[in-house]
Design a protein around this motif. Structure first.
Motif, PDB file in Angstrom:
ATOM      1  N   ILE A  25       9.596  54.931  21.247  1.00  8.20           N
ATOM      2  CA  ILE A  25       9.017  55.186  22.558  1.00  8.20           C
ATOM      3  C   ILE A  25       9.989  56.076  23.325  1.00  8.20           C
ATOM      4  N   ALA A  26       9.518  57.255  23.720  1.00 10.61           N
ATOM      5  CA  ALA A  26      10.328  58.184  24.510  1.00 10.61           C
ATOM      6  C   ALA A  26      10.038  57.909  25.979  1.00 10.61           C
ATOM      7  N   SER A  27      11.074  57.422  26.679  1.00 10.10           N
ATOM      8  CA  SER A  27      10.934  57.044  28.073  1.00 10.10           C
ATOM      9  C   SER A  27      12.006  57.747  28.894  1.00 10.10           C
ATOM     10  N   GLU A  28      11.584  58.648  29.774  1.00 13.28           N
ATOM     11  CA  GLU A  28      12.488  59.445  30.592  1.00 13.28           C
ATOM     12  C   GLU A  28      13.539  60.121  29.713  1.00 13.28           C
ATOM     13  N   ASN A  29      14.824  59.759  29.850  1.00 13.06           N
ATOM     14  CA  ASN A  29      15.887  60.406  29.070  1.00 13.06           C
ATOM     15  C   ASN A  29      16.258  59.626  27.819  1.00 13.06           C
TER      16      ASN A  29
END
Length: 87
Positions: A25-29
């Motif tokens: 899961i790509a979350s913000e940085n």
């Protein structure tokens, strides 16, 4: 090291298929690795993660599936005492 089997369990039994994708899961940085899945369970895993994100039990962000590439090498030698017998 990655698991040698898909992370999904159906009816209390683990999937016997080898993993084909790393799920993250790509979350913000940041990017969080969640598990591995086979192609058969890719849609099921995605739907479950989306539901968990709606319940705020997982970080919100884009769900990524990165294909695994098998690599063969002859430089790793196993010692017979390192093997585990499963009956």
């Amino acid at each position: 090291m990655l698991p040698d089997r898909c992370s999904i369990k159906e009816k209390g039994r683990g999937c016997v298929n080898p993993p084909e994708f790393i799920i993250s899961i790509a979350s913000e940085n940041d990017e969080y690795m969640v598990g591995v899945t086979c192609d058969r369970h890719k849609k099921i895993f995605s739907a479950k993660l989306e539901a968990l994100q709606k319940e705020d039990k997982m970080p919100k962000g884009a769900i990524n599936f990165s294909a695994l590439k098998p690599v063969g090498t002859d430089c790793i030698k196993a010692h017979p005492d390192d093997l585990v017998q499963i009956d």
